[in-house]
Design a protein around this motif. Structure first.
Motif, PDB file in Angstrom:
ATOM      1  N   SER A  72       0.832  -1.205   0.000  1.00 27.25           N
ATOM      2  CA  SER A  72       0.000   0.000   0.000  1.00 27.25           C
ATOM      3  C   SER A  72       0.868   1.256   0.000  1.00 27.25           C
ATOM      4  O   SER A  72       0.613   2.208  -0.741  1.00 27.25           O
ATOM      5  CB  SER A  72      -0.910  -0.043   1.238  1.00 27.25           C
ATOM      6  N   ARG A  73       1.920   1.236   0.817  1.00 25.72           N
ATOM      7  CA  ARG A  73       2.842   2.385   0.855  1.00 25.72           C
ATOM      8  C   ARG A  73       3.504   2.605  -0.507  1.00 25.72           C
ATOM      9  O   ARG A  73       3.833   3.725  -0.876  1.00 25.72           O
ATOM     10  CB  ARG A  73       3.917   2.162   1.921  1.00 25.72           C
ATOM     11  N   ALA A  74       3.672   1.527  -1.266  1.00 24.96           N
ATOM     12  CA  ALA A  74       4.316   1.625  -2.586  1.00 24.96           C
ATOM     13  C   ALA A  74       3.309   2.020  -3.676  1.00 24.96           C
ATOM     14  O   ALA A  74       3.678   2.154  -4.841  1.00 24.96           O
ATOM     15  CB  ALA A  74       4.974   0.289  -2.941  1.00 24.96           C
ATOM     16  N   GLY A  75       2.024   2.189  -3.278  1.00 26.28           N
ATOM     17  CA  GLY A  75       1.012   2.611  -4.254  1.00 26.28           C
ATOM     18  C   GLY A  75       0.578   1.502  -5.206  1.00 26.28           C
ATOM     19  O   GLY A  75       0.071   1.781  -6.292  1.00 26.28           O
ATOM     20  N   ILE A  76       0.749   0.263  -4.762  1.00 22.87           N
ATOM     21  CA  ILE A  76       0.382  -0.864  -5.633  1.00 22.87           C
ATOM     22  C   ILE A  76      -1.014  -1.393  -5.291  1.00 22.87           C
ATOM     23  O   ILE A  76      -1.767  -1.786  -6.176  1.00 22.87           O
ATOM     24  CB  ILE A  76       1.444  -1.989  -5.525  1.00 22.87           C
ATOM     25  N   VAL A  77      -1.337  -1.397  -3.983  1.00 25.73           N
ATOM     26  CA  VAL A  77      -2.676  -1.840  -3.574  1.00 25.73           C
ATOM     27  C   VAL A  77      -3.294  -0.791  -2.653  1.00 25.73           C
ATOM     28  O   VAL A  77      -2.612   0.094  -2.138  1.00 25.73           O
ATOM     29  CB  VAL A  77      -2.647  -3.216  -2.846  1.00 25.73           C
ATOM     30  N   ARG A 132      11.937  -5.932  -4.790  1.00 28.40           N
ATOM     31  CA  ARG A 132      12.855  -4.977  -4.144  1.00 28.40           C
ATOM     32  C   ARG A 132      12.216  -4.282  -2.934  1.00 28.40           C
ATOM     33  O   ARG A 132      12.908  -3.671  -2.130  1.00 28.40           O
ATOM     34  CB  ARG A 132      13.369  -3.955  -5.144  1.00 28.40           C
ATOM     35  N   LEU A 133      10.880  -4.373  -2.812  1.00 21.38           N
ATOM     36  CA  LEU A 133      10.212  -3.809  -1.635  1.00 21.38           C
ATOM     37  C   LEU A 133      10.483  -4.651  -0.392  1.00 21.38           C
ATOM     38  O   LEU A 133      10.405  -4.175   0.734  1.00 21.38           O
ATOM     39  CB  LEU A 133       8.692  -3.742  -1.849  1.00 21.38           C
ATOM     40  N   PHE A 173      -6.178  -3.835  -6.261  1.00 20.23           N
ATOM     41  CA  PHE A 173      -4.976  -3.459  -6.998  1.00 20.23           C
ATOM     42  C   PHE A 173      -5.195  -2.092  -7.632  1.00 20.23           C
ATOM     43  O   PHE A 173      -6.206  -1.869  -8.305  1.00 20.23           O
ATOM     44  CB  PHE A 173      -4.723  -4.515  -8.079  1.00 20.23           C
ATOM     45  N   ILE A 174      -4.271  -1.176  -7.425  1.00 23.34           N
ATOM     46  CA  ILE A 174      -4.449   0.163  -8.004  1.00 23.34           C
ATOM     47  C   ILE A 174      -3.261   0.558  -8.900  1.00 23.34           C
ATOM     48  O   ILE A 174      -3.188   1.681  -9.375  1.00 23.34           O
ATOM     49  CB  ILE A 174      -4.654   1.240  -6.908  1.00 23.34           C
ATOM     50  N   GLY A 175      -2.337  -0.368  -9.108  1.00 27.17           N
ATOM     51  CA  GLY A 175      -1.175  -0.053  -9.949  1.00 27.17           C
ATOM     52  C   GLY A 175      -1.461  -0.281 -11.423  1.00 27.17           C
ATOM     53  O   GLY A 175      -2.599  -0.536 -11.819  1.00 27.17           O
ATOM     54  N   ASP A 176      -0.430  -0.196 -12.235  1.00 25.42           N
ATOM     55  CA  ASP A 176      -0.546  -0.452 -13.669  1.00 25.42           C
ATOM     56  C   ASP A 176       0.119  -1.804 -13.960  1.00 25.42           C
ATOM     57  O   ASP A 176       1.341  -1.922 -13.945  1.00 25.42           O
ATOM     58  CB  ASP A 176       0.153   0.669 -14.451  1.00 25.42           C
ATOM     59  N   ALA A 177      -0.711  -2.807 -14.214  1.00 26.39           N
ATOM     60  CA  ALA A 177      -0.191  -4.178 -14.404  1.00 26.39           C
ATOM     61  C   ALA A 177       0.709  -4.291 -15.626  1.00 26.39           C
ATOM     62  O   ALA A 177       1.502  -5.211 -15.732  1.00 26.39           O
ATOM     63  CB  ALA A 177      -1.358  -5.158 -14.522  1.00 26.39           C
ATOM     64  N   ARG A 178       0.586  -3.339 -16.558  1.00 23.72           N
ATOM     65  CA  ARG A 178       1.438  -3.385 -17.763  1.00 23.72           C
ATOM     66  C   ARG A 178       2.842  -2.884 -17.456  1.00 23.72           C
ATOM     67  O   ARG A 178       3.764  -3.096 -18.223  1.00 23.72           O
ATOM     68  CB  ARG A 178       0.828  -2.537 -18.879  1.00 23.72           C
ATOM     69  N   LYS A 179       2.967  -2.150 -16.343  1.00 27.59           N
ATOM     70  CA  LYS A 179       4.276  -1.538 -16.055  1.00 27.59           C
ATOM     71  C   LYS A 179       4.974  -2.119 -14.830  1.00 27.59           C
ATOM     72  O   LYS A 179       6.203  -2.073 -14.744  1.00 27.59           O
ATOM     73  CB  LYS A 179       4.083  -0.033 -15.873  1.00 27.59           C
TER      74      LYS A 179
END
Lengths: 159, 147
Positions: free
Chosen positions: B49-54, B80-81, B66-72
């Motif tokens: 969540s802190r990484a802006g992925i969820v 690495r997190l 999920f709130i990220g961009d799955a293509r990127k």
């Protein structure tokens, strides 16, 4: 040889105005220009040879994606037998999309067209080679379904 | 390649959520599917969540999405997190005390380079799409589901 600037995911949206067909002699100046912009090194002789090879090599295809008169991208596929000891397979040697046409599915259509050419020739294995640090292009090939194969490239300095 | 448990859970949880991008998935459901404690999963989700992925939503009907961009987003971005110091530092070769140890560091660096290239070129979308492609191929080859 492959392009280092291909769009990462190459978008799933397909542009209906893009038409794929065999490269023509008149397309060569645009082909040379697109590669020159991507690689920073003009290679006119190389691309002319690739084009002329079509006349003598029945196992290769050189296709362009066109939007009207503009070349949006191009690809070369070659069928090779016993290269590096491998049974017959199809190599995607080049796939390049002009910057202004990226993200419109052009790369995917070119890739699919080359694979269709291999399939029509009875080829079921498709390979390519690219720079290990070119993550964007590697990502493009992976989303098409490619993954690491059984070969690895090695090199050394000869001096 | 051996990843820490938290890293493996995080990848699986993100892929699960990215496969259904518009759904709120209860953390309890993720915990049950992947056999991990809710406490452990909560820690993983906080990092993501802190990484802006969820994104997590509390209350009835809440869950994670999920709130990220799955293509990127690549596997490397997630790993690495949770893992640090897992690739050989380029400085190690220069600091190696002997030519033999420098050569060993170079060989290990060769492995790292292939690992990094693989992880940085595999996006979430690639995994999801290739899994669907494999399932379709299996179905085509064996439509009755016989083993």
């Amino acid at each position: 040889m492959t392009d280092t600037e291909l769009e990462v995911a190459d978008s799933e949206q397909h542009d209906a105005q893009i038409v794929i067909h065999a490269a023509a002699h008149d397309d060569l100046p645009s082909i040379i220009q697109i590669d020159s912009c991507a690689s920073g090194e003009p290679k006119p002789d190389f691309w002319r040879e690739c084009y002329e090879r079509q006349d003598t090599d029945s196992g290769s295809t050189f296709i362009v994606a066109k939007s009207g008169d503009a070349v949006a991208g191009y690809a070369i596929g070659s069928i090779k037998t016993w290269e590096f000891g491998a049974p017959t397979c199809g190599w995607v040697e080049t796939i390049i999309v002009a910057p202004e046409f990226r993200g419109r599915g052009v790369g995917t259509r070119l890739f699919d067209s080359v694979v269709d050419y291999f399939k029509a020739s009875g080829i079921s294995t498709v390979r390519t080679m690219l720079h290990i640090d070119d993550y964007a292009l590697m990502s493009f090939f992976r989303i098409q379904g490619m993954s690491a194969g059984p070969f690895i490239e090695l090199e050394m300095r000869s001096d | 390649m051996k990843l820490q448990q938290a890293t493996r859970y995080s990848i699986l949880a993100v892929l699960h959520m990215a496969s259904s991008p518009n759904e709120q998935i209860p953390a309890s459901e993720l915990a049950e599917i992947y056999g991990v404690s809710q406490h452990h999963l909560a820690k993983v989700l906080r990092t993501l969540s802190r990484a802006g992925i969820v994104e997590s939503t509390r209350g009835a009907g809440g869950g994670c999405s999920f709130i990220g961009d799955a293509r990127k987003i690549t596997l490397y971005d997630i790993i690495r997190l949770f893992e640090d110091d897992w690739l050989t530092s380029p400085n190690e070769e220069a600091q190696a005390p002997t030519a033999v140890s420098a050569e060993l560091v170079r060989v290990l660096g060769e492995v790292d380079r292939i690992t990094a290239a693989t992880l940085q070129s595999v996006t979430l979308q690639t995994i999801i799409k290739n899994a669907e492609r494999s399932a379709r191929r299996r179905q085509k080859e064996n439509p009755n589901g016989d083993s």
